[in-house]
Design a protein around this motif. Structure first.
Motif, short mmCIF file in Angstrom:
data_model
loop_
_atom_site.label_atom_id
_atom_site.label_comp_id
_atom_site.label_asym_id
_atom_site.label_seq_id
_atom_site.Cartn_x
_atom_site.Cartn_y
_atom_site.Cartn_z
N LEU A 25 11.21 72.01 50.83
CA LEU A 25 12.50 72.17 51.48
C LEU A 25 12.47 71.66 52.92
N GLU A 26 11.39 71.94 53.61
CA GLU A 26 11.26 71.44 54.99
C GLU A 26 11.23 69.91 55.01
N ALA A 27 10.46 69.34 54.08
CA ALA A 27 10.39 67.88 54.01
C ALA A 27 11.74 67.29 53.62
N GLY A 28 12.50 68.01 52.78
CA GLY A 28 13.78 67.52 52.33
C GLY A 28 14.77 67.33 53.46
N ILE A 29 14.69 68.19 54.48
CA ILE A 29 15.59 68.04 55.63
C ILE A 29 15.40 66.67 56.28
N GLY A 30 14.14 66.31 56.47
CA GLY A 30 13.85 65.01 57.06
C GLY A 30 14.23 63.86 56.14
N THR A 31 14.00 64.03 54.84
CA THR A 31 14.34 62.98 53.87
C THR A 31 15.84 62.71 53.87
N LEU A 32 16.64 63.77 53.82
CA LEU A 32 18.08 63.60 53.75
C LEU A 32 18.65 63.03 55.05
N ARG A 33 18.07 63.43 56.18
CA ARG A 33 18.54 62.88 57.45
C ARG A 33 18.26 61.38 57.55
N LEU A 234 12.30 66.36 46.81
CA LEU A 234 12.93 66.36 48.13
C LEU A 234 12.14 65.59 49.18
N ASP A 235 10.85 65.45 48.99
CA ASP A 235 10.04 64.71 49.96
C ASP A 235 9.82 63.26 49.55
N ASP A 236 10.55 62.80 48.53
CA ASP A 236 10.41 61.42 48.03
C ASP A 236 11.76 60.72 48.20
N ARG A 237 11.86 59.88 49.22
CA ARG A 237 13.15 59.27 49.55
C ARG A 237 13.70 58.43 48.41
N LYS A 238 12.85 57.61 47.80
CA LYS A 238 13.30 56.75 46.70
C LYS A 238 13.83 57.59 45.53
N MET A 240 14.99 60.61 45.64
CA MET A 240 16.23 61.27 46.03
C MET A 240 17.41 60.30 46.01
N GLU A 241 17.18 59.07 46.43
CA GLU A 241 18.25 58.07 46.38
C GLU A 241 18.68 57.84 44.93
N ASP A 242 17.71 57.75 44.02
CA ASP A 242 18.04 57.58 42.60
C ASP A 242 18.84 58.77 42.08
N PHE A 243 18.41 59.98 42.46
CA PHE A 243 19.07 61.20 42.00
C PHE A 243 20.52 61.24 42.50
N LEU A 244 20.72 60.99 43.79
CA LEU A 244 22.06 61.08 44.36
C LEU A 244 22.97 59.96 43.87
N ARG A 245 22.39 58.81 43.59
CA ARG A 245 23.19 57.70 43.05
C ARG A 245 23.73 58.08 41.66
N MET A 246 22.90 58.71 40.86
CA MET A 246 23.35 59.15 39.55
C MET A 246 24.40 60.25 39.67
N GLU A 247 24.20 61.18 40.60
CA GLU A 247 25.19 62.24 40.82
C GLU A 247 26.53 61.65 41.25
N LYS A 248 26.47 60.64 42.11
CA LYS A 248 27.71 60.00 42.57
C LYS A 248 28.45 59.38 41.40
N TRP A 249 27.71 58.73 40.49
CA TRP A 249 28.36 58.13 39.33
C TRP A 249 28.98 59.20 38.44
N ILE A 250 28.26 60.29 38.21
CA ILE A 250 28.75 61.34 37.31
C ILE A 250 30.09 61.88 37.80
N PHE A 251 30.22 62.09 39.10
CA PHE A 251 31.42 62.76 39.63
C PHE A 251 32.45 61.77 40.19
#
Length: 358
Positions: A25-33, A234-238, A240-251
């Motif tokens: 979770l701590e690493a995820g803050i930096g990843t998302l920023r 959460l600590d893997d930028r690539k 996370m980008e793949d995950f959020l791209r799929m979420e964007k398509w779904i919604f």
């Protein structure tokens, strides 16, 4: 320390797990920023034809295509078509272009209240028909190749049956044909809907309602498990980008034009019209026996939206003598974006078309 419970959990393992989650979770803050907004549609394209909100795009690459017959991709209405060109390493379109195909795609746009009375005839005869006629004229051909995906495959089958002389080769992907197979949960739900009351009350069918329906087919997996699993990346930028791209398509789903939804639900989900007969597009009746051009039918073995048997039914209903099946090990979405799909699906389509283009 002694373990307790059937899972052999100890206080030490719980503490270790809690610490791992905290660090993720701590690493995820930096990843998302550090992440830029995710985007989609990696292949350059240009608009070549338009009718209202419906746009025909041609994909562009540096070298000229080697295929002499263009390939028109027809996607479903319920999701955005950029799933076939989601990102650089997950793109059916890119795979086809690399093999020399000349690829076009129909983008249906986002229906609004002014589209409330669009019918299946509008989508199939006016929009698909208009795009096909544009390509036939632009390429000086009598017929083009057509690739229909999911609901777009149903539309493509209807068009091919009504205009067999304009479709040289037909490819269907995860396309339902028999809507009443016992394992078709989505169809079972739709058969209990008072579709007239629904459309008369709402007009267009809201995208959020459609999305909720699809998510409820696998509520644990799609409402909880995938978001719990997100913690691991959460600590893997690539990743996370793949995950959020799929979420964007779904919604990022369009509303459904009310009359077209009414007709599709009544004739296919409830009436199982390809099997039982009675499918009408405007004043014309559709008979799959008139689909006599070569067909490549691709389906996914773990597809929970379009079970394999729902697609396999095409073999016995189509009038063609040149029928080929590809059974893909994966799900409804994996057939576009998985690593295996990138290797198998574009190559299969290209080789199949090449043998029939000589």
């Amino acid at each position: 320390m002694d373990a307790f419970g059937p899972l052999n959990i100890t206080a030490e393992s719980l503490a270790l797990e809690a610490d791992t989650i905290r660090r993720k979770l701590e690493a995820g803050i930096g990843t998302l920023r550090a992440m830029d907004p995710v985007d989609f549609g990696v292949t350059p394209r240009e608009e070549v034809w338009r009718d209202g909100k419906t746009v025909l795009y041609r994909f562009r690459v540096d070298r000229a295509p080697t295929a002499k017959v263009p390939l028109l991709v027809c996607y479903a209405l319920v999701n955005r078509p950029y799933m076939v060109d989601l990102q650089a390493d997950r793109s059916l379109v890119k795979g086809l272009l690399e093999r020399g195909e000349d690829v076009y795609i129909i983008d249906w746009g986002y229906p609004d209240r002014s589209d409330r009375f669009l019918t299946l005839e509008d989508y199939i005869e006016r929009f698909i028909g208009g795009a096909v006629d544009h390509l036939r004229k632009a390429h000086a051909l009598d017929a083009i190749n057509l690739l229909g995906i999911c609901q777009g495959g149903v539309f493509s089958l209807c068009y091919a049956a009504l205009h067999p002389g304009k479709v040289r080769n037909l490819v269907t992907m995860v396309t339902p044909v028999d809507f009443h197979t016992p394992d078709n949960m989505l169809s079972n739900w739709n058969r209990e809907i008072d579709v007239d009351l629904l459309v008369d009350t709402l007009g267009n069918i809201p995208a959020d309602m459609m999305n909720l329906t699809y998510l409820m087919l696998k509520p644990w997996r799609l409402f909880a498990q995938k978001y719990v699993g997100m913690v691991d990346i959460l600590d893997d930028r690539k990743a996370m980008e793949d995950f959020l791209r799929m979420e964007k398509w779904i919604f990022d789903s369009p509303d459904q034009a009310g009359e077209a939804f009414r007709e599709f639900d009544t004739q296919f989900f409830q009436g199982n019209g390809f099997v039982n007969g009675g499918v009408r597009i405007g004043d014309e009746e559709v008979h799959l026996g008139l689909v006599e051009m070569p067909i490549l039918n691709i389906f996914a073995e773990q597809d929970h939206l379009v079970p394999p048997d729902a697609s396999r039914a095409l073999r016995d209903l189509a009038g063609t003598r040149d029928y080929t099946e590809l059974s893909f090990k994966g799900g409804h979405i994996g057939i576009y974006v998985s690593g295996r799909a990138q290797k198998e699906v574009p190559q299969t389509i290209h080789e199949w078309l090449a043998k029939r283009s000589r």
